[in-house]
Structures are given as structure tokens and as C-alpha cells.
Design a protein around this motif. Structure first.
Motif, PDB file in Angstrom:
ATOM      1  N   TRP A  86     -35.444  13.302 -22.737  1.00  0.00           N
ATOM      2  CA  TRP A  86     -34.269  13.933 -22.142  1.00  0.00           C
ATOM      3  C   TRP A  86     -33.040  13.735 -23.012  1.00  0.00           C
ATOM      4  CZ3 TRP A  86     -35.249  17.157 -18.397  1.00  0.00           C
ATOM      5  CH2 TRP A  86     -36.383  16.957 -17.609  1.00  0.00           C
ATOM      6  N   LYS A  87     -32.143  14.706 -22.954  1.00  0.00           N
ATOM      7  CA  LYS A  87     -30.855  14.627 -23.644  1.00  0.00           C
ATOM      8  C   LYS A  87     -29.762  14.828 -22.603  1.00  0.00           C
ATOM      9  CE  LYS A  87     -28.152  16.879 -27.253  1.00  0.00           C
ATOM     10  NZ  LYS A  87     -28.166  17.966 -28.252  1.00  0.00           N
ATOM     11  N   CYS A  88     -28.801  13.904 -22.571  1.00  0.00           N
ATOM     12  CA  CYS A  88     -27.674  14.021 -21.645  1.00  0.00           C
ATOM     13  C   CYS A  88     -26.801  15.194 -22.080  1.00  0.00           C
ATOM     14  CB  CYS A  88     -26.859  12.724 -21.641  1.00  0.00           C
ATOM     15  SG  CYS A  88     -25.386  12.809 -20.598  1.00  0.00           S
ATOM     16  N   ARG A  89     -26.489  16.067 -21.138  1.00  0.00           N
ATOM     17  CA  ARG A  89     -25.655  17.236 -21.451  1.00  0.00           C
ATOM     18  C   ARG A  89     -24.195  16.855 -21.665  1.00  0.00           C
ATOM     19  NH1 ARG A  89     -28.322  21.811 -17.568  1.00  0.00           N
ATOM     20  NH2 ARG A  89     -30.116  22.145 -18.920  1.00  0.00           N
ATOM     21  N   ASP A  90     -23.810  15.659 -21.219  1.00  0.00           N
ATOM     22  CA  ASP A  90     -22.419  15.235 -21.353  1.00  0.00           C
ATOM     23  C   ASP A  90     -22.187  14.476 -22.660  1.00  0.00           C
ATOM     24  OD1 ASP A  90     -19.769  15.045 -20.467  1.00  0.00           O
ATOM     25  OD2 ASP A  90     -20.118  13.069 -19.597  1.00  0.00           O
ATOM     26  N   SER A 148     -30.952   9.956 -14.737  1.00  0.00           N
ATOM     27  CA  SER A 148     -29.537  10.054 -15.096  1.00  0.00           C
ATOM     28  C   SER A 148     -29.303   9.264 -16.386  1.00  0.00           C
ATOM     29  CB  SER A 148     -28.631   9.535 -13.978  1.00  0.00           C
ATOM     30  OG  SER A 148     -28.843   8.161 -13.774  1.00  0.00           O
ATOM     31  N   CYS A 149     -28.221   9.587 -17.054  1.00  0.00           N
ATOM     32  CA  CYS A 149     -27.893   8.954 -18.329  1.00  0.00           C
ATOM     33  C   CYS A 149     -27.472   7.501 -18.119  1.00  0.00           C
ATOM     34  CB  CYS A 149     -26.772   9.735 -19.007  1.00  0.00           C
ATOM     35  SG  CYS A 149     -26.260   9.035 -20.593  1.00  0.00           S
ATOM     36  N   ASN A 156     -24.150  10.514 -16.153  1.00  0.00           N
ATOM     37  CA  ASN A 156     -24.327  11.927 -15.834  1.00  0.00           C
ATOM     38  C   ASN A 156     -25.771  12.204 -15.423  1.00  0.00           C
ATOM     39  OD1 ASN A 156     -24.176  14.712 -15.655  1.00  0.00           O
ATOM     40  ND2 ASN A 156     -23.723  15.034 -17.830  1.00  0.00           N
ATOM     41  N   GLU A 191     -27.002  15.361 -15.363  1.00  0.00           N
ATOM     42  CA  GLU A 191     -27.414  16.629 -15.952  1.00  0.00           C
ATOM     43  C   GLU A 191     -28.090  16.368 -17.292  1.00  0.00           C
ATOM     44  OE1 GLU A 191     -24.627  19.877 -15.896  1.00  0.00           O
ATOM     45  OE2 GLU A 191     -23.481  18.874 -14.314  1.00  0.00           O
ATOM     46  N   LEU A 192     -29.422  16.457 -17.270  1.00  0.00           N
ATOM     47  CA  LEU A 192     -30.226  16.187 -18.459  1.00  0.00           C
ATOM     48  C   LEU A 192     -30.996  17.437 -18.843  1.00  0.00           C
ATOM     49  CD1 LEU A 192     -31.725  12.746 -17.331  1.00  0.00           C
ATOM     50  CD2 LEU A 192     -29.576  13.163 -18.554  1.00  0.00           C
TER      51      LEU A 192
END
Length: 117
Positions: free
Chosen positions: A11-15, A26-27, A32, A34-35
């Protein structure tokens, strides 16, 4: 979601763009939720490993892998998985993911030693 068409998904954190291991919700850096999924190259090194008792797999009847490990992916995240084959000595030698069919339509990522050449 940890596999996609024979690829290991992280996963990559969108923030904050931090890369995270599979099964993350979650990150851990910014909090955050949103991943976005990112394909991993599936290569890394064993950080730690332990031999587990072998027992028959309830699905296929074959013995389960006997070594569980923490693998640090080349992208950074750590994943927990099984090691197929002999644990390389020293154990920080490179490993690569492959997928074992566990049930029809399901595949489980496991790692095996690879050449460092």
C-alpha cells in the motif's frame, strides 16, 4: 488484497506517499486511511525467521512450510510469510516471492532464496 495477478501488493499512503505492508488499513506515519495498492517487485531479505512444527495442510494434506519469517521488501515494508526451501546462511541473503495455491482461486505469497548475482 495481497496478490493481484501473480504480484505482491503493498500500500501507498495517498497523503504522505509512505509505502506500507499488505493488510494495512491506515498509514502508520500520518494516520491517513486513504491507501492505494502498489505492486511490489517481490524481492527482499529475511530480517528474522523461526522454524515452526510441520503439520499437514488441512486443504491439500501436504506438510506446511516449516519456516516463518519477517521479510524486508526492497521497497521498505516488512511482511510476515513462509520461506520455501532451506533458509539461506547468512539469513540476510536475498529472497523472492512466489505464490502457492492454497484453495481453488486463492494463492498465498511465500518466499524462497534467490541468487544475489
Amino acid at each position: 488484497m495481497t496478490t493481484r495477478l501473480g504480484r505482491l501488493v503493498i500500500w501507498k499512503c495517498r497523503d504522505c506517499a509512505v509505502l506500507l505492508p499488505p493488510l494495512t488499513v491506515s498509514c502508520h506515519s500520518c494516520g491517513n486511511g486513504e491507501l492505494e495498492p502498489v505492486d511490489s517487485a517481490g524481492a527482499g531479505v529475511i530480517v528474522s525467521c523461526r522454524t515452526a512444527d510441520r503439520s499437514p495442510d488441512p486443504v491439500c494434506g501436504a506438510p506446511c512450510p516449516s519456516v516463518i519469517a519477517i521479510v524486508e521488501l526492497d521497497e521498505g515494508p516488512w511482511v510476515y510469510s513462509w520461506i520455501d526451501g532451506e533458509v539461506p546462511v547468512p539469513s540476510d541473503r536475498p529472497v523472492r516471492v512466489h505464490f502457492r495455491c492454497t484453495q481453488p482461486g486463492e494463492r498465498f505469497p511465500v518466499f524462497e532464496p534467490r541468487d544475489s548475482r
